[in-house]
Design an enzyme around this catalytic site. Structure first.
Site: not given
Ligand code: 13P
Length: 283
Positions: A81, A179-180, A210, A230-232
């Site tokens: 990614d 992002h975030g 997110s 999806v990360a955060t």
């Protein structure tokens, strides 16, 4: 067996749902996403950023994902990614990654095309798939930082030219996500998404999902998004649960004990995201 994202994203496109791509960092987070996807019969993309590879090493990720795939029927892809360095992508493909995002979105259009083409030519030779991004998302994704002033939405006509010139397998679009966490309510440019979907026939990817209200993500999927990153939203509940455990058990020192509440908290979110993506019971 570790798969590329080719068939799973084409299936999602045909079925009007999205495959969730979860960013993992270690054994625990990989286990949570793999076990939950398997229980819910959802295809799964396990994503790692360059800093995760620095931390966990690519061969460990490949080995862990192979074990997850062996013990479930879940279609699993492992995906690089936001990689900007072609040499690193080639190296990780060599050890078993079957999917990569080349993020040359900061570069001028023609340079983005040239760099992406080089990755496509290498990856396709090994039957790996390539995602690229056109436009720029604001926010912070591990070591990648994009300022508000540098953000740019994807131009639909450029998207047509880009896909044709590069032969990529999926396109990440910038339509207002970041992002975030968001400062206010995110505003997604759905008209732009409709326009891109009309003109481009490959699977489309939504980064920065997110902290976006579920209804907006579902609408984006309805309008053609086939992969949701999806990360955060996973990192925060995991960390909060571990912090809470330490607060309640200040002398704790057994990772198996303090990691477990983190895994449980993350699992609930993974389940929810799979529902939002509509990817459950797909195999
Ligand atoms: P979030 O920070 O919104 O989770 O973004 C994830 C992402 O897009 C990874 O590429």
């Amino acid at each position: 067996m570790i798969l590329s994202t080719r068939q799973m994203l084409l299936d999602a496109q045909a079925g009007h749902y999205a495959v969730p791509a979860f960013n993992i960092h270690n054994l625990e987070t990989l286990q949570v996403v793999a076990d939950t996807a398997s229980e819910m019969h959802s295809p799964l993309i396990i994503a790692v950023t360059p800093s995760t590879i620095d931390y966990a090493r690519d061969e460990y990720v490949v080995a862990m994902a192979n074990i997850a795939a062996k013990h479930t029927n879940t279609p699993i892809a492992i995906h690089l990614d936001h990689f900007e360095d072609i040499t690193r992508i080639k190296k990780s493909i060599d050890v078993g990654f079957k999917s990569a995002m080349i993020d040359a979105s900061k570069l001028p259009f023609e340079e983005n095309i040239a760099k992406t083409k080089e990755v496509v030519s290498y990856a396709h030779h090994y039957d790996a798939t390539v995602e690229a991004e056109l436009g720029k998302l604001v926010g912070v994704e591990d070591d990648l930082v994009v300022d508000d002033k540098d953000a740019a939405y994807t131009n639909p006509d450029d998207a047509v030219k880009f896909v044709k010139a590069t032969n990529i397998d999926s396109l990440a679009v910038a339509i207002g996500t970041a992002h975030g966490l968001y400062k206010g309510e995110p505003k997604l440019d759905f008209d732009r998404l409709i326009e891109i979907r009309k003109k481009v026939d490959i699977p489309l990817v939504l980064h920065g999902a997110s902290d976006v209200p579920d209804e907006l993500v579902k609408k984006a999927i309805k309008l053609g998004i086939c992969k949701v990153n999806v990360a955060t939203d996973l990192k925060i509940p995991f960390s909060n649960a571990v912090k809470k455990y330490f607060k309640e058990n200040p002398d704790a020192n057994d990772p198996r004990k303090y990691m477990t509440p983190g895994k449980q908290a993350m699992k609930e979110i993974v389940k929810h995201k799979i529902e939002v993506c509509g990817s459950l019971n797909r195999y």
